[in-house]
Scaffold this motif. Structure first.
Motif, PDB file in Angstrom:
ATOM      1  N   SER A   1      68.053  60.926  44.280  1.00  0.00           N
ATOM      2  CA  SER A   1      67.471  61.669  43.920  1.00  0.00           C
ATOM      3  C   SER A   1      66.906  63.279  43.950  1.00  0.00           C
ATOM      4  O   SER A   1      66.314  63.894  42.270  1.00  0.00           O
ATOM      5  CB  SER A   1      66.131  61.764  45.487  1.00  0.00           C
ATOM      6  OG  SER A   1      64.946  62.121  45.040  1.00  0.00           O
ATOM      7  N   LEU A   2      68.024  63.726  44.055  1.00  0.00           N
ATOM      8  CA  LEU A   2      68.383  65.875  44.019  1.00  0.00           C
ATOM      9  C   LEU A   2      68.965  65.748  42.486  1.00  0.00           C
ATOM     10  O   LEU A   2      68.469  66.496  41.381  1.00  0.00           O
ATOM     11  CB  LEU A   2      69.351  66.673  44.874  1.00  0.00           C
ATOM     12  CG  LEU A   2      69.383  67.510  44.244  1.00  0.00           C
ATOM     13  CD1 LEU A   2      68.881  67.986  44.617  1.00  0.00           C
ATOM     14  CD2 LEU A   2      71.142  67.142  46.023  1.00  0.00           C
ATOM     15  N   TYR A   3      69.865  64.277  41.904  1.00  0.00           N
ATOM     16  CA  TYR A   3      70.120  64.452  40.600  1.00  0.00           C
ATOM     17  C   TYR A   3      69.306  64.604  39.658  1.00  0.00           C
ATOM     18  O   TYR A   3      69.582  64.479  38.640  1.00  0.00           O
ATOM     19  CB  TYR A   3      71.604  63.094  40.388  1.00  0.00           C
ATOM     20  CG  TYR A   3      71.894  63.298  39.456  1.00  0.00           C
ATOM     21  CD1 TYR A   3      72.723  64.087  38.635  1.00  0.00           C
ATOM     22  CD2 TYR A   3      71.628  62.007  38.305  1.00  0.00           C
ATOM     23  CE1 TYR A   3      72.369  63.754  37.061  1.00  0.00           C
ATOM     24  CE2 TYR A   3      72.561  61.660  37.360  1.00  0.00           C
ATOM     25  CZ  TYR A   3      72.617  62.454  36.338  1.00  0.00           C
ATOM     26  OH  TYR A   3      73.291  62.887  35.614  1.00  0.00           O
ATOM     27  N   VAL A   4      68.426  63.799  40.105  1.00  0.00           N
ATOM     28  CA  VAL A   4      67.328  63.152  38.782  1.00  0.00           C
ATOM     29  C   VAL A   4      66.108  64.128  38.966  1.00  0.00           C
ATOM     30  O   VAL A   4      66.114  64.686  37.668  1.00  0.00           O
ATOM     31  CB  VAL A   4      67.097  61.388  39.616  1.00  0.00           C
ATOM     32  CG1 VAL A   4      65.006  61.644  38.661  1.00  0.00           C
ATOM     33  CG2 VAL A   4      67.502  60.456  39.330  1.00  0.00           C
ATOM     34  N   HIS A   5      65.690  64.482  39.912  1.00  0.00           N
ATOM     35  CA  HIS A   5      64.662  65.791  40.115  1.00  0.00           C
ATOM     36  C   HIS A   5      65.422  66.936  39.172  1.00  0.00           C
ATOM     37  O   HIS A   5      64.492  67.998  39.109  1.00  0.00           O
ATOM     38  CB  HIS A   5      63.972  65.770  41.142  1.00  0.00           C
ATOM     39  CG  HIS A   5      63.463  65.311  41.108  1.00  0.00           C
ATOM     40  ND1 HIS A   5      63.721  63.833  42.954  1.00  0.00           N
ATOM     41  CD2 HIS A   5      61.984  64.777  41.368  1.00  0.00           C
ATOM     42  CE1 HIS A   5      62.538  63.045  42.546  1.00  0.00           C
ATOM     43  NE2 HIS A   5      61.500  63.489  41.800  1.00  0.00           N
ATOM     44  N   THR A   6      66.674  67.106  39.089  1.00  0.00           N
ATOM     45  CA  THR A   6      67.220  68.171  39.005  1.00  0.00           C
ATOM     46  C   THR A   6      67.739  68.454  37.414  1.00  0.00           C
ATOM     47  O   THR A   6      67.506  69.246  36.686  1.00  0.00           O
ATOM     48  CB  THR A   6      68.803  68.575  39.740  1.00  0.00           C
ATOM     49  OG1 THR A   6      68.017  69.323  41.226  1.00  0.00           O
ATOM     50  CG2 THR A   6      68.925  70.553  39.392  1.00  0.00           C
ATOM     51  N   VAL A   7      68.912  67.391  37.362  1.00  0.00           N
ATOM     52  CA  VAL A   7      69.264  67.200  35.433  1.00  0.00           C
ATOM     53  C   VAL A   7      67.542  66.811  34.517  1.00  0.00           C
ATOM     54  O   VAL A   7      67.967  67.341  33.821  1.00  0.00           O
ATOM     55  CB  VAL A   7      70.326  66.341  35.371  1.00  0.00           C
ATOM     56  CG1 VAL A   7      70.451  66.143  34.076  1.00  0.00           C
ATOM     57  CG2 VAL A   7      71.423  66.866  36.422  1.00  0.00           C
ATOM     58  N   GLY A   8      67.027  65.998  34.973  1.00  0.00           N
ATOM     59  CA  GLY A   8      65.935  65.696  34.259  1.00  0.00           C
ATOM     60  C   GLY A   8      65.107  66.173  33.820  1.00  0.00           C
ATOM     61  O   GLY A   8      64.393  66.773  32.878  1.00  0.00           O
ATOM     62  N   GLY A   9      64.983  67.213  35.517  1.00  0.00           N
ATOM     63  CA  GLY A   9      64.124  68.202  35.718  1.00  0.00           C
ATOM     64  C   GLY A   9      64.044  69.276  34.595  1.00  0.00           C
ATOM     65  O   GLY A   9      63.600  70.030  33.581  1.00  0.00           O
ATOM     66  N   ILE A  10      65.256  69.650  34.689  1.00  0.00           N
ATOM     67  CA  ILE A  10      65.750  71.298  33.634  1.00  0.00           C
ATOM     68  C   ILE A  10      65.779  70.272  31.796  1.00  0.00           C
ATOM     69  O   ILE A  10      65.378  71.000  31.352  1.00  0.00           O
ATOM     70  CB  ILE A  10      66.983  71.430  34.153  1.00  0.00           C
ATOM     71  CG1 ILE A  10      67.576  71.937  35.086  1.00  0.00           C
ATOM     72  CG2 ILE A  10      67.832  72.330  32.927  1.00  0.00           C
ATOM     73  CD1 ILE A  10      68.783  72.135  36.091  1.00  0.00           C
ATOM     74  N   ALA A  11      66.221  69.069  31.881  1.00  0.00           N
ATOM     75  CA  ALA A  11      66.123  68.419  30.496  1.00  0.00           C
ATOM     76  C   ALA A  11      65.323  68.635  29.805  1.00  0.00           C
ATOM     77  O   ALA A  11      64.866  68.999  28.859  1.00  0.00           O
ATOM     78  CB  ALA A  11      67.117  66.921  30.747  1.00  0.00           C
TER      79      ALA A  11
END
Length: 546
Positions: free
Chosen positions: A277-287
């Motif tokens: 969840s942290l990976y998806v929200h961080t990387v996906g959010g920044i992208a």
């Protein structure tokens, strides 16, 4: 499709006290529960809807019937709802007092998104009409104004004739586009709690309006932070916060479940879920945030090219873009970059020629300036679009292809669009078959023409517009295409075979202007007499309009 919620948008619970001799309306308890809402706004649609409502009101409120054919009919006046409502509410506002032993309005949340302004394609403009196309073009250019009565209006047909006017128009288009593209802005409306409160209806209305205006003003930073032009930083922070929260809470949940079941696997699963969840929200959010920033750059640079056709083509292409994963994002990005360079190079040749056709030497000079500007700017637009597609691809890969924003999720269309019939675009009872045929017509050479009728012939489909008809084969190919004004005759013919059974054909005699000759087209209907008769009627109905 998504699941429909049965929760009401607004729930009101009132508990009245016994009638008091003073005439004051007493309520022991009043609880109002507004539901959280997700609202998506299209400004051009709002302007068109306002025009429809005001047009209907003006039509029904006119004093005299101008059409003499209707002079003998009794007319029913359209009710003036505003005046009637004022007459009804005035005595209540002046005389009735309210007493609340307890009044509670619970807080609510509104997720607001505003769709980007896009000009209509040529086919859409033909289908929607000149007025609708002008409204969309005005919104895209930023010619938006606040009209009398708080209504939103646009200035249609404005042209910039000087360099200063052009620069002002470009700047206005960029500013309006930046302010109108919201992506999932979260508006927190605070609640109301009053005890032993006495007031009139007007006082209560004034208090509630002031309360919610104050609440909206407190949401201005959130609105600005949710602008797509800035990359929606509020949404990015919110998403990363959700990821951090899951990173902490999921392992704790797994630990509790492991203690209950004496199984350490739940702890590992909790850590994995939290990390994912942290990976998806961080990387996906920044992208996603980066893609919004690069899209803003592309949008504004496209305006700076001063090439309206190019900007429209780009808008339409971006609106049709499908979901992308990382590899597809790279491929699309390369195509966008190459396309931008090609647009810039070809523009420096096409723009002067187009200008010369319109205004001679002066037009050639202006076209050359536009072409030179496009040669510099369009490759930058292509590069920015390439970066956008790569970022969208990154987000698509991280989210597993789920590219819907955290704001309003786009839902698939449940049924085809309602059909407007004929030149007058009349409304009839909804027909799924007509709606599907009308949608199919948009993908044929009849696209943009007024739908008249269709006929399903099993292995073929006849589509009839106001001016032409096309007979499509089983693979969608054009078997026969002609204008009704070129059809000289239509006849129904039968032939008897060896078994004394009849086969039916519809024969059309069509004038061919290119070859200056007549040709006969035969549409075979086999042994289906009713199909041949109905096909004949379809052609006759179209010929009657010529």
């Amino acid at each position: 499709g998504g699941k429909c919620s049965n929760t009401p948008s607004l729930s009101i619970n009132l508990k009245f006290a016994p009638k008091h001799q003073s005439g004051i309306l007493c309520l022991r308890l009043a609880t109002i529960t507004p539901s959280n809402l997700a609202i998506a706004i299209d400004l051009a649609f709002i302007v068109r809807l306002q025009g429809l409502i005001t047009g209907l009101h003006a039509h029904f409120m006119r004093d005299k019937i101008k059409n003499s054919d209707l002079a003998d009919f009794e007319t029913i006046a359209f009710p003036d709802l505003v005046t009637n409502l004022d007459k009804f509410s005035a005595p209540v506002t002046e005389s009735v007092k309210l007493y609340f032993e307890g009044l509670t309005i619970l807080p609510s949340n509104i997720i607001l998104s505003v769709a980007p302004a896009r000009a209509l394609s040529s086919v859409q403009a033909l289908l929607e009409g000149d007025e609708a196309a002008a409204i969309h073009a005005a919104v895209r250019k930023g010619d938006v104004r606040l009209a009398d009565g708080g209504m939103v209006g646009v200035t249609v047909g404005r042209k910039n004739h000087t360099a200063i006017a052009v620069a002002r128009g470009v700047f206005k288009s960029i500013i309006v586009d930046a302010l109108l593209r919201l992506d999932g802005a979260s508006l927190q409306l605070s609640g109301v709690s009053l005890w032993n409160h006495e007031s009139t209806v007007q006082q209560m209305k004034t208090y509630l309006i002031a309360h919610y205006l104050t609440s909206l003003r407190s949401n201005v930073p959130a609105l600005l932070g949710s602008l797509a032009a800035f990359g929606n930083p509020v949404g990015l922070i919110r998403g990363i916060g959700d990821g951090v929260s899951d990173f902490v809470t999921e392992p704790v949940k797994g630990l509790k479940k492991s203690v209950e079941d004496f199984n350490p696997v739940h702890v590992v699963d909790g850590v994995a879920r939290g990390t994912e969840s942290l990976y998806v929200h961080t990387v996906g959010g920044i992208a996603e945030s980066a893609s919004m920033l690069t899209e803003t750059i592309s949008q504004n640079m496209a305006v700076l090219t001063l090439d309206r056709r190019y900007a429209q083509r780009r808008d339409i292409a971006r609106s049709k873009q499908a979901e992308l994963n990382f590899v597809e994002g790279i491929e699309s990005g390369v195509a966008q970059l190459v396309g931008g360079v090609i647009e810039g190079v070809t523009g420096i040749v096409k723009a002067p020629l187009r200008g010369a056709e319109r205004s001679g030497v002066e037009g050639f000079a202006k076209g050359f300036g536009k072409g030179l500007l496009g040669l510099l700017v369009k490759p930058i637009v292509g590069l920015s679009d390439a970066a956008t597609d790569v970022m969208i691809g990154v987000k698509g890969s991280v989210d597993g292809g789920q590219l819907a924003s955290r704001g309003v999720h786009s839902a698939p269309q449940i049924r085809p669009r309602r059909t407007m019939y004929g030149k007058d675009r009349t409304l009839r009872v909804y027909s799924l078959a007509d709606a599907a045929a009308s949608s199919l017509m948009l993908r044929t050479k009849l696209a943009g023409e007024s739908y008249l009728s269709h006929l399903d012939m099993g292995d073929r489909v006849l589509l009839v517009s106001q001016k032409r008809f096309v007979l499509l084969g089983s693979n969608g190919e054009d078997l026969l295409l002609a204008k009704f004004k070129h059809v000289r005759s239509v006849e129904l013919q039968s032939q008897k075979d060896q078994n004394d059974k009849y086969s039916w054909d519809v024969i059309l005699t069509i004038d061919s202007p290119r070859t200056n000759s007549m040709k006969r087209e035969i549409v075979a209907c086999g042994k289906n007499e009713s199909l041949a008769t109905e096909l004949m009627e379809q052609f006759q109905r179209g010929l009657a309009l010529v």
